[in-house]
Scaffold this motif. Structure first.
Motif, PDB file in Angstrom:
ATOM      1  N   SER A  70     -50.229   1.711 -37.510  1.00 36.16           N
ATOM      2  CA  SER A  70     -49.160   2.911 -37.914  1.00 36.16           C
ATOM      3  C   SER A  70     -48.675   3.223 -36.831  1.00 36.16           C
ATOM      4  CB  SER A  70     -50.018   3.898 -38.658  1.00 36.16           C
ATOM      5  OG  SER A  70     -50.626   3.281 -40.005  1.00 36.16           O
ATOM      6  N   LEU A  71     -47.233   3.539 -36.721  1.00 36.79           N
ATOM      7  CA  LEU A  71     -46.686   3.925 -35.452  1.00 36.79           C
ATOM      8  C   LEU A  71     -46.489   5.870 -35.906  1.00 36.79           C
ATOM      9  CD1 LEU A  71     -45.234   3.224 -33.093  1.00 36.79           C
ATOM     10  CD2 LEU A  71     -43.299   3.052 -34.340  1.00 36.79           C
ATOM     11  N   ASP A  84     -45.653   8.072 -33.197  1.00 34.96           N
ATOM     12  CA  ASP A  84     -44.461   8.394 -32.431  1.00 34.96           C
ATOM     13  C   ASP A  84     -43.998   7.380 -31.568  1.00 34.96           C
ATOM     14  OD1 ASP A  84     -42.540  10.257 -31.891  1.00 34.96           O
ATOM     15  OD2 ASP A  84     -43.931  11.487 -30.840  1.00 34.96           O
ATOM     16  N   ARG A  85     -42.598   7.602 -31.300  1.00 36.39           N
ATOM     17  CA  ARG A  85     -41.792   6.799 -30.334  1.00 36.39           C
ATOM     18  C   ARG A  85     -40.725   7.706 -29.623  1.00 36.39           C
ATOM     19  NH1 ARG A  85     -37.627   3.542 -34.243  1.00 36.39           N
ATOM     20  NH2 ARG A  85     -36.585   3.190 -32.133  1.00 36.39           N
ATOM     21  N   LEU A 111     -44.389   4.125 -27.190  1.00 31.46           N
ATOM     22  CA  LEU A 111     -44.894   3.983 -28.607  1.00 31.46           C
ATOM     23  C   LEU A 111     -46.231   4.613 -28.678  1.00 31.46           C
ATOM     24  CD1 LEU A 111     -44.294   0.057 -29.332  1.00 31.46           C
ATOM     25  CD2 LEU A 111     -42.838   2.203 -29.931  1.00 31.46           C
ATOM     26  N   HIS A 116     -43.811   3.984 -40.133  1.00 33.49           N
ATOM     27  CA  HIS A 116     -43.969   5.403 -39.170  1.00 33.49           C
ATOM     28  C   HIS A 116     -44.617   6.396 -40.031  1.00 33.49           C
ATOM     29  CE1 HIS A 116     -42.471   8.033 -35.995  1.00 33.49           C
ATOM     30  NE2 HIS A 116     -42.497   8.799 -36.962  1.00 33.49           N
ATOM     31  N   TRP A 157     -50.481  12.110 -40.683  1.00 35.45           N
ATOM     32  CA  TRP A 157     -51.324  11.445 -39.460  1.00 35.45           C
ATOM     33  C   TRP A 157     -52.580  11.013 -40.197  1.00 35.45           C
ATOM     34  CZ3 TRP A 157     -50.819  12.807 -33.580  1.00 35.45           C
ATOM     35  CH2 TRP A 157     -49.463  12.403 -33.186  1.00 35.45           C
TER      36      TRP A 157
END
Length: 151
Positions: free
Chosen positions: A77-78, A80-81, A86, A133, A139
């Motif tokens: 899972s991403l 933030d970026r 990343l 994302h 989260w």
């Protein structure tokens, strides 16, 4: 998103009869490599773009033991970026979907020739945009943790 499937190799098992703690880090490192392949930074992509990814920070949480021969899957899972970083969250799961460990990582895009941080090349940026994302308020519970003795 499942990014890697593997199994516990015999040489990863320690004197306690389960996967050694350092080998969890190895599996998450393999997951970063699989992520790189997925976004176009496989060997050919790194060469073509003159670009790679470095790991800046890792926070690994151990939840359950893994044993020799046990199938493993790593989900990504991403969190933030930005243009060159990343903030990724990986979950190591067994064949039944039980959580074995997590690894929260800060990854940095690097211009290979300059050896310095640089924005993601356009095709890589587009591939990153397609990754799952997670909004800050959603989260995973193990993301964003700090280490300390609770008083």
């Amino acid at each position: 998103m499942m990014i890697l499937e593997t199994c516990v190799a015999p040489e990863w098992v320690d004197y306690n009869g389960h996967m050694n703690d350092a080998e969890y880090a190895r599996v998450f490192s393999l997951a970063v490599e699989a992520l790189m392949d997925h976004i176009g930074l496989d060997a050919a992509g790194r060469q073509r773009h003159g670009y790679t990814i470095y790991t800046l920070e890792t926070h690994l949480c151990y939840r359950r033991e893994a044993h020799e021969g046990q199938p493993l899957r790593v989900a990504l899972s991403l969190l933030d970026r930005d243009a060159k970083r990343l903030h990724a969250f990986f979950e190591l799961l067994d064949e039944a979907g039980n959580l074995l460990a997590t690894s929260e990582q800060m990854l940095m895009g690097i211009d290979s020739e300059a050896g310095r941080p640089a924005p993601f090349p356009a095709p890589v940026e587009a591939a990153i945009g397609a990754l799952p994302h997670v909004a800050r308020d959603a989260w995973p519970a193990l993301a964003g943790r700090t280490i300390g003795i609770r008083r």
